[in-house]
Design a protein around this motif. Structure first.
Motif, PDB file in Angstrom:
ATOM      1  N   ARG A 159      14.071  -1.136  -1.541  1.00 38.47           N
ATOM      2  CA  ARG A 159      13.500  -0.819  -0.452  1.00 38.47           C
ATOM      3  C   ARG A 159      14.541   0.352   0.208  1.00 38.47           C
ATOM      4  N   ARG A 160      13.642   1.400   0.811  1.00 38.79           N
ATOM      5  CA  ARG A 160      14.240   2.497   1.708  1.00 38.79           C
ATOM      6  C   ARG A 160      14.693   1.766   2.935  1.00 38.79           C
ATOM      7  N   TYR A 161      13.986   0.696   3.321  1.00 34.60           N
ATOM      8  CA  TYR A 161      14.651  -0.139   4.456  1.00 34.60           C
ATOM      9  C   TYR A 161      14.379  -1.527   4.476  1.00 34.60           C
ATOM     10  N   PRO A 162      15.417  -2.335   4.587  1.00 33.73           N
ATOM     11  CA  PRO A 162      16.707  -2.016   4.605  1.00 33.73           C
ATOM     12  C   PRO A 162      17.290  -1.279   3.592  1.00 33.73           C
ATOM     13  N   HIS A 163      17.949  -0.221   3.432  1.00 36.86           N
ATOM     14  CA  HIS A 163      18.229   0.840   2.486  1.00 36.86           C
ATOM     15  C   HIS A 163      18.917   0.276   1.225  1.00 36.86           C
ATOM     16  N   GLY A 164      18.644   0.251   0.276  1.00 38.04           N
ATOM     17  CA  GLY A 164      18.992  -0.242  -1.204  1.00 38.04           C
ATOM     18  C   GLY A 164      18.829  -1.597  -1.352  1.00 38.04           C
ATOM     19  N   VAL A 165      18.338  -2.581  -0.472  1.00 39.69           N
ATOM     20  CA  VAL A 165      18.232  -3.810  -0.527  1.00 39.69           C
ATOM     21  C   VAL A 165      16.742  -4.176  -1.364  1.00 39.69           C
ATOM     22  N   TRP A 166      16.999  -4.982  -2.328  1.00 39.25           N
ATOM     23  CA  TRP A 166      15.947  -5.505  -3.307  1.00 39.25           C
ATOM     24  C   TRP A 166      15.077  -6.690  -2.546  1.00 39.25           C
ATOM     25  N   GLY A 167      13.644  -6.649  -2.917  1.00 31.39           N
ATOM     26  CA  GLY A 167      13.096  -7.523  -2.328  1.00 31.39           C
ATOM     27  C   GLY A 167      11.641  -7.556  -3.168  1.00 31.39           C
ATOM     28  N   GLU A 174      -0.978  -4.650  -0.794  1.00 30.36           N
ATOM     29  CA  GLU A 174       0.629  -4.136  -0.732  1.00 30.36           C
ATOM     30  C   GLU A 174       0.982  -3.936  -2.200  1.00 30.36           C
ATOM     31  N   VAL A 175       0.864  -4.894  -3.049  1.00 31.39           N
ATOM     32  CA  VAL A 175       1.163  -4.730  -4.351  1.00 31.39           C
ATOM     33  C   VAL A 175       0.812  -3.372  -4.828  1.00 31.39           C
ATOM     34  N   LEU A 176      -0.794  -3.244  -4.934  1.00 35.99           N
ATOM     35  CA  LEU A 176      -1.053  -1.868  -5.386  1.00 35.99           C
ATOM     36  C   LEU A 176      -0.502  -0.753  -4.787  1.00 35.99           C
ATOM     37  N   GLU A 177      -0.468  -0.581  -3.416  1.00 30.16           N
ATOM     38  CA  GLU A 177       0.337   0.268  -2.681  1.00 30.16           C
ATOM     39  C   GLU A 177       1.591   0.697  -3.217  1.00 30.16           C
ATOM     40  N   GLU A 178       2.471  -0.291  -3.341  1.00 32.04           N
ATOM     41  CA  GLU A 178       3.804  -0.014  -3.528  1.00 32.04           C
ATOM     42  C   GLU A 178       4.413  -0.136  -5.070  1.00 32.04           C
ATOM     43  N   THR A 179       3.258  -0.593  -5.931  1.00 33.14           N
ATOM     44  CA  THR A 179       3.680  -0.541  -7.510  1.00 33.14           C
ATOM     45  C   THR A 179       2.834   0.058  -8.369  1.00 33.14           C
ATOM     46  N   GLY A 180       1.377   0.344  -7.861  1.00 36.62           N
ATOM     47  CA  GLY A 180       0.430   0.629  -8.763  1.00 36.62           C
ATOM     48  C   GLY A 180      -0.420  -0.283  -9.652  1.00 36.62           C
ATOM     49  N   GLU A 195       7.848   6.709  -0.657  1.00 41.01           N
ATOM     50  CA  GLU A 195       7.789   6.523   0.709  1.00 41.01           C
ATOM     51  C   GLU A 195       8.583   5.182   1.146  1.00 41.01           C
ATOM     52  N   GLU A 196       8.096   4.356   0.540  1.00 38.95           N
ATOM     53  CA  GLU A 196       8.588   2.788   0.906  1.00 38.95           C
ATOM     54  C   GLU A 196       9.732   2.218   0.077  1.00 38.95           C
ATOM     55  N   SER A 197      10.030   2.918  -1.292  1.00 42.54           N
ATOM     56  CA  SER A 197      10.550   2.365  -2.451  1.00 42.54           C
ATOM     57  C   SER A 197      11.702   3.371  -2.978  1.00 42.54           C
ATOM     58  N   LEU A 198      12.881   2.938  -3.288  1.00 43.59           N
ATOM     59  CA  LEU A 198      13.792   3.694  -4.176  1.00 43.59           C
ATOM     60  C   LEU A 198      13.495   3.493  -5.515  1.00 43.59           C
ATOM     61  N   ASP A 199      13.080   2.455  -5.862  1.00 40.64           N
ATOM     62  CA  ASP A 199      13.125   1.711  -7.544  1.00 40.64           C
ATOM     63  C   ASP A 199      12.185   0.636  -7.400  1.00 40.64           C
TER      64      ASP A 199
END
Length: 128
Positions: free
Chosen positions: A14-22, A41-47, A95-99
């Motif tokens: 995640r971008r917030y909290p920065h670098g934390v995985w969830g 949410e899964v569709l928006e964040e992961t496709g 916008e919401e994710s680093l990876d």
């Protein structure tokens, strides 16, 4: 909680909290069902488009106190679902994710959201 054919769980850095995985997820919009918010949410964040989902558990109470970035304080209520029936191409929402990455359940990243680790452990106890 999206599980691939190798039994790995999909996590979002995640971008917030920065670098934390969830786990992918988010907040409910007006008139949405719990299942609808999970799918959206899964569709928006992961496709990925989710098929059948099974409830793992609902998490609520005093240990789920949160202070938002803007200072708002609240207690969250989280419904965790498991899904191994999905389609689409894994795509990271910048916008919401680093990876985004799939992890073996015994090789989770160190920096993870505590309640998400709890949901993963509950999944292991109830479904494996």
């Amino acid at each position: 909680m999206v599980i691939d054919e190798l039994g790995r769980v999909l996590l979002q850095q995640r971008r917030y909290p920065h670098g934390v995985w969830g786990l992918p997820g988010g907040l409910m919009e007006l008139a949405e069902s719990i299942e609808d918010v999970g799918r959206r949410e899964v569709l928006e964040e992961t496709g990925l488009t989710l098929g059948d989902m099974k409830l793992i558990d609902i998490y609520s109470g005093s240990k789920y106190f949160t202070r938002a970035q803007n200072g708002d304080e609240f207690y969250s209520v989280t419904a965790a679902y498991i899904c191994d029936d999905y389609s689409g191409k894994l795509t990271c929402d910048q916008e919401e994710s680093l990876d985004l990455a799939f992890f073996h359940l015994n090789e989770l990243p160190e920096k993870m959201i505590g309640s998400h680790v709890e949901a993963i452990r509950d999944y292991q106890e109830k479904f494996l």
